[in-house]
Motif scaffolding. Structure first.
Motif, mmCIF file in Angstrom:
data_model
loop_
_atom_site.group_PDB
_atom_site.id
_atom_site.type_symbol
_atom_site.label_atom_id
_atom_site.label_comp_id
_atom_site.label_asym_id
_atom_site.label_seq_id
_atom_site.Cartn_x
_atom_site.Cartn_y
_atom_site.Cartn_z
ATOM 1 N N ALA A 191 -32.600 -64.872 9.357
ATOM 2 C CA ALA A 191 -32.118 -65.106 7.889
ATOM 3 C C ALA A 191 -30.768 -64.538 7.653
ATOM 4 C CB ALA A 191 -33.100 -64.188 7.211
ATOM 5 N N PRO A 192 -30.159 -63.351 8.212
ATOM 6 C CA PRO A 192 -28.937 -62.946 8.004
ATOM 7 C C PRO A 192 -27.766 -64.059 8.340
ATOM 8 C CG PRO A 192 -30.117 -61.222 8.937
ATOM 9 C CD PRO A 192 -31.044 -62.579 8.805
ATOM 10 N N LEU A 193 -28.344 -64.565 9.585
ATOM 11 C CA LEU A 193 -27.308 -65.638 10.281
ATOM 12 C C LEU A 193 -27.303 -66.791 9.214
ATOM 13 C CD1 LEU A 193 -28.030 -65.222 14.056
ATOM 14 C CD2 LEU A 193 -26.452 -64.089 12.829
ATOM 15 N N THR A 194 -28.436 -67.191 8.788
ATOM 16 C CA THR A 194 -28.474 -68.337 7.973
ATOM 17 C C THR A 194 -27.723 -68.265 6.622
ATOM 18 O OG1 THR A 194 -30.645 -68.761 8.786
ATOM 19 C CG2 THR A 194 -30.003 -69.971 6.681
ATOM 20 N N ARG A 195 -27.921 -67.009 6.090
ATOM 21 C CA ARG A 195 -27.183 -66.729 4.626
ATOM 22 C C ARG A 195 -25.493 -66.486 5.154
ATOM 23 N NH1 ARG A 195 -31.742 -63.019 4.050
ATOM 24 N NH2 ARG A 195 -30.318 -61.423 4.992
ATOM 25 N N ALA A 196 -25.203 -66.275 6.185
ATOM 26 C CA ALA A 196 -23.688 -66.346 6.482
ATOM 27 C C ALA A 196 -23.200 -67.572 6.715
ATOM 28 C CB ALA A 196 -23.540 -65.596 7.706
ATOM 29 N N TYR A 197 -24.245 -68.486 7.419
ATOM 30 C CA TYR A 197 -23.668 -69.817 7.710
ATOM 31 C C TYR A 197 -23.583 -70.512 6.348
ATOM 32 C CZ TYR A 197 -23.999 -74.594 9.116
ATOM 33 O OH TYR A 197 -24.059 -75.950 9.275
ATOM 34 N N ASP A 198 -24.583 -70.615 5.273
ATOM 35 C CA ASP A 198 -24.795 -71.022 3.982
ATOM 36 C C ASP A 198 -23.788 -70.624 3.246
ATOM 37 O OD1 ASP A 198 -26.973 -72.494 4.969
ATOM 38 O OD2 ASP A 198 -28.343 -71.134 3.951
ATOM 39 N N ALA A 199 -22.859 -69.571 3.494
ATOM 40 C CA ALA A 199 -22.026 -68.979 2.365
ATOM 41 C C ALA A 199 -20.483 -69.661 2.849
ATOM 42 C CB ALA A 199 -21.813 -67.390 2.820
ATOM 43 N N VAL A 200 -20.649 -70.297 4.049
ATOM 44 C CA VAL A 200 -19.263 -70.923 4.446
ATOM 45 C C VAL A 200 -18.952 -71.945 3.655
ATOM 46 C CG1 VAL A 200 -17.698 -71.568 6.110
ATOM 47 C CG2 VAL A 200 -19.349 -69.556 6.763
ATOM 48 N N PRO A 201 -17.759 -72.289 3.003
ATOM 49 C CA PRO A 201 -17.589 -73.378 2.156
ATOM 50 C C PRO A 201 -17.359 -74.535 3.430
ATOM 51 C CG PRO A 201 -16.174 -71.694 1.422
ATOM 52 C CD PRO A 201 -16.864 -71.316 2.595
ATOM 53 N N ARG A 202 -17.949 -75.734 3.261
ATOM 54 C CA ARG A 202 -18.062 -77.027 4.148
ATOM 55 C C ARG A 202 -16.712 -77.688 3.733
ATOM 56 N NH1 ARG A 202 -20.845 -73.901 6.241
ATOM 57 N NH2 ARG A 202 -23.039 -74.143 6.467
ATOM 58 N N ALA A 203 -15.852 -78.000 4.520
ATOM 59 C CA ALA A 203 -14.837 -78.975 4.289
ATOM 60 C C ALA A 203 -15.249 -80.363 4.208
ATOM 61 C CB ALA A 203 -13.855 -78.722 5.541
ATOM 62 N N SER A 204 -14.951 -80.882 3.062
ATOM 63 C CA SER A 204 -15.326 -82.317 2.667
ATOM 64 C C SER A 204 -14.282 -83.302 3.316
ATOM 65 C CB SER A 204 -15.600 -82.495 1.376
ATOM 66 O OG SER A 204 -14.334 -82.129 0.651
ATOM 67 N N SER A 205 -14.764 -84.443 3.695
ATOM 68 C CA SER A 205 -13.969 -85.500 4.245
ATOM 69 C C SER A 205 -13.020 -85.957 3.051
ATOM 70 C CB SER A 205 -14.593 -86.620 4.877
ATOM 71 O OG SER A 205 -15.364 -86.212 5.800
ATOM 72 N N ARG A 206 -11.783 -86.545 3.213
ATOM 73 C CA ARG A 206 -11.090 -86.942 2.419
ATOM 74 C C ARG A 206 -11.670 -88.232 1.762
ATOM 75 N NH1 ARG A 206 -7.431 -85.346 6.227
ATOM 76 N NH2 ARG A 206 -7.315 -87.611 7.006
ATOM 77 N N THR A 207 -11.400 -88.796 0.486
ATOM 78 C CA THR A 207 -11.973 -89.963 -0.069
ATOM 79 C C THR A 207 -11.680 -90.983 1.002
ATOM 80 O OG1 THR A 207 -11.504 -89.126 -2.363
ATOM 81 C CG2 THR A 207 -11.892 -91.632 -1.994
ATOM 82 N N GLY A 208 -12.913 -91.846 1.231
ATOM 83 C CA GLY A 208 -12.764 -93.052 2.284
ATOM 84 C C GLY A 208 -12.862 -92.830 3.520
#
Length: 310
Positions: free
Chosen positions: A87-104
């Motif tokens: 759980a602690p590792l999962t929370r840390a993973y979920d807290a990291v913002p995901r870099a989204s791809s550029r449009t298209g």
């Protein structure tokens, strides 16, 4: 060493039994020595002052069965505690913002193993809804491999809707796999029309084939592209029939009424044709509407368009 004796081990044990349950060292060929050592380790033969004596396999089976059940219990307990431990590792993973791809922009991944790994990650991250359109025959190995993760997704409260073609649900083993999912809340429908393969996770990531042999996949994050794919999925979903129609056939009278409706007969004409009251026919039609997910008689007629009277 496996849990079950090999052919060589069985042969040596049976030879010992035929000798009255006793095996002398002189009875052994040099090649039998490794097999003898394994039988002793298993407890099927026990050393004596003059050689070896056969042990009742039932007693050995009971002992091994107890050991295996104990091992299985420990594994189940470990399985239940693993999410808490991580759980602690999962929370840390979920807290990291995901870099989204550029449009298209789409991310392309090659190789079945890498594609499966990325899809596994997306399923683990899925929080609200998973949509999948799976045309063609669905490999049983793939269904079995995905079962644990699919059930975990449903247990988290995620919605799951899957489209198959009839070729998948005609297989009894595949039917059992589908029932294991629908029993936990998944919705499955069958569409007897061509459609494109797609998987959509939380309406934020979509996966589509990028090669005819399925060795390359495109992972899309563009909102417009995902909205387009979701709209196509919803269109196909509305035209599909619930899996129950294929897994559990309706009673003969209900089937007969459905076929007559598909030919364009009215409720009254069906009642007259079959010698039933209109109220009885209406009850059967109500069950058909529930079964096919049809809100109106027009929709029901569309869903029954492939049916024919005998």
């Amino acid at each position: 060493m496996t849990d079950e004796p090999t052919a060589a081990e069985r042969a040596l044990y049976l030879a010992t039994v035929r000798r009255g349950g006793h095996l002398r060292p002189d009875d052994l060929a040099p090649a039998d020595r490794p097999t003898l050592a394994v039988l002793v380790a298993r407890g099927l033969l026990t050393p004596t002052a003059t050689g070896y004596t056969a042990v009742n396999p039932r007693a050995v089976g009971d002992r091994l069965g107890t050991e295996l059940r104990t091992r299985a219990t420990r594994l189940l307990v470990h399985t239940e505690s693993l999410p808490t431990a991580l759980a602690p590792l999962t929370r840390a993973y979920d807290a990291v913002p995901r870099a989204s791809s550029r449009t298209g922009e789409a991310t392309h991944i090659e190789g079945n193993a890498d594609i499966r790994q990325r899809i596994t990650e997306l399923l683990s991250d899925c929080k609200e809804e998973f949509l999948a359109a799976q045309p063609g025959r669905r490999p049983l190995d793939a269904l079995r491999m995905a079962l644990a993760q699919d059930l975990a997704l449903l247990k988290r409260g995620c919605a799951m809707r899957i489209l198959y073609q009839p070729v998948t649900v005609t297989d009894r083993t595949a039917q059992r796999q589908i029932l294991l999912r629908t029993g936990q809340g998944a919705q499955v429908r069958v569409l007897d029309e061509p459609y494109q393969r797609v998987m959509i996770f939380d309406r934020t990531v979509a996966v589509i084939p990028a090669a005819e042999d399925a060795t390359r996949a495109a992972f899309l994050t563009d909102p417009a592209a995902i909205a387009f794919l979701v709209a196509h999925f919803e269109r196909d979903w509305s035209r599909a029939t619930p899996a129950d129609h294929h897994l559990n056939p309706p009673p003969p009278t209900t089937t007969r009424i459905g076929r007559l409706l598909a030919r364009g007969l009215t409720q009254r004409a069906v009642a007259t044709r079959l010698g039933l009251s209109e109220r009885t026919v209406a009850a059967h039609i109500s069950r058909l509407r529930d079964r096919y997910g049809a809100q109106t008689l027009f929709q029901l007629g569309w869903q029954l368009r492939g049916e024919r009277d005998d």
